[in-house]
Design a protein around this motif. Structure first.
Motif, PDB file in Angstrom:
ATOM      1  N   ASN A  33      24.796 112.232 -16.150  1.00  0.00           N
ATOM      2  CA  ASN A  33      23.641 112.900 -15.545  1.00  0.00           C
ATOM      3  C   ASN A  33      23.928 114.363 -15.245  1.00  0.00           C
ATOM      4  O   ASN A  33      23.076 115.226 -15.472  1.00  0.00           O
ATOM      5  CB  ASN A  33      23.220 112.184 -14.257  1.00  0.00           C
ATOM      6  N   ILE A  34      25.111 114.661 -14.749  1.00  0.00           N
ATOM      7  CA  ILE A  34      25.476 116.051 -14.457  1.00  0.00           C
ATOM      8  C   ILE A  34      25.511 116.864 -15.740  1.00  0.00           C
ATOM      9  O   ILE A  34      24.999 117.986 -15.796  1.00  0.00           O
ATOM     10  CB  ILE A  34      26.832 116.098 -13.718  1.00  0.00           C
ATOM     11  N   GLU A  35      26.099 116.306 -16.794  1.00  0.00           N
ATOM     12  CA  GLU A  35      26.172 117.018 -18.071  1.00  0.00           C
ATOM     13  C   GLU A  35      24.777 117.224 -18.664  1.00  0.00           C
ATOM     14  O   GLU A  35      24.479 118.280 -19.217  1.00  0.00           O
ATOM     15  CB  GLU A  35      27.055 116.236 -19.049  1.00  0.00           C
ATOM     16  N   THR A  36      23.917 116.225 -18.533  1.00  0.00           N
ATOM     17  CA  THR A  36      22.563 116.332 -19.066  1.00  0.00           C
ATOM     18  C   THR A  36      21.775 117.408 -18.325  1.00  0.00           C
ATOM     19  O   THR A  36      21.047 118.185 -18.949  1.00  0.00           O
ATOM     20  CB  THR A  36      21.841 114.973 -18.963  1.00  0.00           C
ATOM     21  N   GLU A  37      21.921 117.472 -17.004  1.00  0.00           N
ATOM     22  CA  GLU A  37      21.237 118.510 -16.226  1.00  0.00           C
ATOM     23  C   GLU A  37      21.709 119.898 -16.640  1.00  0.00           C
ATOM     24  O   GLU A  37      20.901 120.818 -16.777  1.00  0.00           O
ATOM     25  CB  GLU A  37      21.484 118.313 -14.730  1.00  0.00           C
ATOM     26  N   ALA A  38      23.002 120.051 -16.845  1.00  0.00           N
ATOM     27  CA  ALA A  38      23.548 121.353 -17.253  1.00  0.00           C
ATOM     28  C   ALA A  38      23.016 121.737 -18.628  1.00  0.00           C
ATOM     29  O   ALA A  38      22.640 122.897 -18.859  1.00  0.00           O
ATOM     30  CB  ALA A  38      25.068 121.318 -17.246  1.00  0.00           C
ATOM     31  N   GLN A  39      22.969 120.792 -19.557  1.00  0.00           N
ATOM     32  CA  GLN A  39      22.439 121.066 -20.891  1.00  0.00           C
ATOM     33  C   GLN A  39      20.957 121.418 -20.832  1.00  0.00           C
ATOM     34  O   GLN A  39      20.493 122.312 -21.542  1.00  0.00           O
ATOM     35  CB  GLN A  39      22.636 119.865 -21.810  1.00  0.00           C
ATOM     36  N   SER A  40      20.212 120.715 -20.017  1.00  0.00           N
ATOM     37  CA  SER A  40      18.783 120.989 -19.892  1.00  0.00           C
ATOM     38  C   SER A  40      18.538 122.380 -19.325  1.00  0.00           C
ATOM     39  O   SER A  40      17.668 123.109 -19.806  1.00  0.00           O
ATOM     40  CB  SER A  40      18.118 119.947 -19.000  1.00  0.00           C
ATOM     41  N   ALA A  41      19.312 122.756 -18.316  1.00  0.00           N
ATOM     42  CA  ALA A  41      19.173 124.094 -17.741  1.00  0.00           C
ATOM     43  C   ALA A  41      19.512 125.161 -18.775  1.00  0.00           C
ATOM     44  O   ALA A  41      18.833 126.188 -18.875  1.00  0.00           O
ATOM     45  CB  ALA A  41      20.063 124.238 -16.512  1.00  0.00           C
ATOM     46  N   SER A  84      19.123 124.857 -21.982  1.00  0.00           N
ATOM     47  CA  SER A  84      18.016 124.871 -22.947  1.00  0.00           C
ATOM     48  C   SER A  84      16.827 125.658 -22.405  1.00  0.00           C
ATOM     49  O   SER A  84      16.178 126.407 -23.152  1.00  0.00           O
ATOM     50  CB  SER A  84      17.573 123.447 -23.276  1.00  0.00           C
ATOM     51  N   VAL A  85      16.538 125.499 -21.117  1.00  0.00           N
ATOM     52  CA  VAL A  85      15.440 126.263 -20.510  1.00  0.00           C
ATOM     53  C   VAL A  85      15.762 127.749 -20.545  1.00  0.00           C
ATOM     54  O   VAL A  85      14.916 128.576 -20.895  1.00  0.00           O
ATOM     55  CB  VAL A  85      15.166 125.784 -19.066  1.00  0.00           C
TER      56      VAL A  85
END
Length: 107
Positions: free
Chosen positions: A38-46, A48-49
């Motif tokens: 979840n932490i890695e996914t949040e970092a990747q999403s940020a 991407s934004v």
């Protein structure tokens, strides 16, 4: 005869305890893995934004000859969609000929 039943019951109890310990260890490992993902996914999403915001700013600069002063300009005129409920976006434009500083933080 009684000794045989007691030894058998002891083995069954030991197996149950080992099975419970293994299940608890697996559950803890799964929880830590889930948290890390979840932490890695949040970092990747940020990231991407942030990339989407910078791409829209570069497109604006290519079309209009200047970087926009506000993030809302990109949202209104270049179809940029930012989920402001999930991300805090800081968009700072220093000058119209300098790329903006963009920081995206998950909320």
């Amino acid at each position: 005869m009684i000794h045989g039943k007691t030894a058998h019951m002891q083995r069954r109890r030991t197996r149950r305890v080992v099975a419970i310990i293994v299940a608890v260890v697996l559950a803890v490992l799964l929880w830590f893995t889930w948290d890390t993902v979840n932490i890695e996914t949040e970092a990747q999403s940020a990231a991407s934004v942030r990339t989407a915001v910078l791409d829209a700013a570069m497109q604006c600069a290519a079309v209009e000859g200047a970087y926009p002063a506000r993030l809302s300009y990109l949202e209104e005129h270049y179809g940029l969609i930012v989920n402001h409920e999930d991300y805090a976006v800081t968009y700072e434009a220093f000058a119209s000929n300098v790329p903006p500083s963009v920081v995206v933080v998950p909320r």
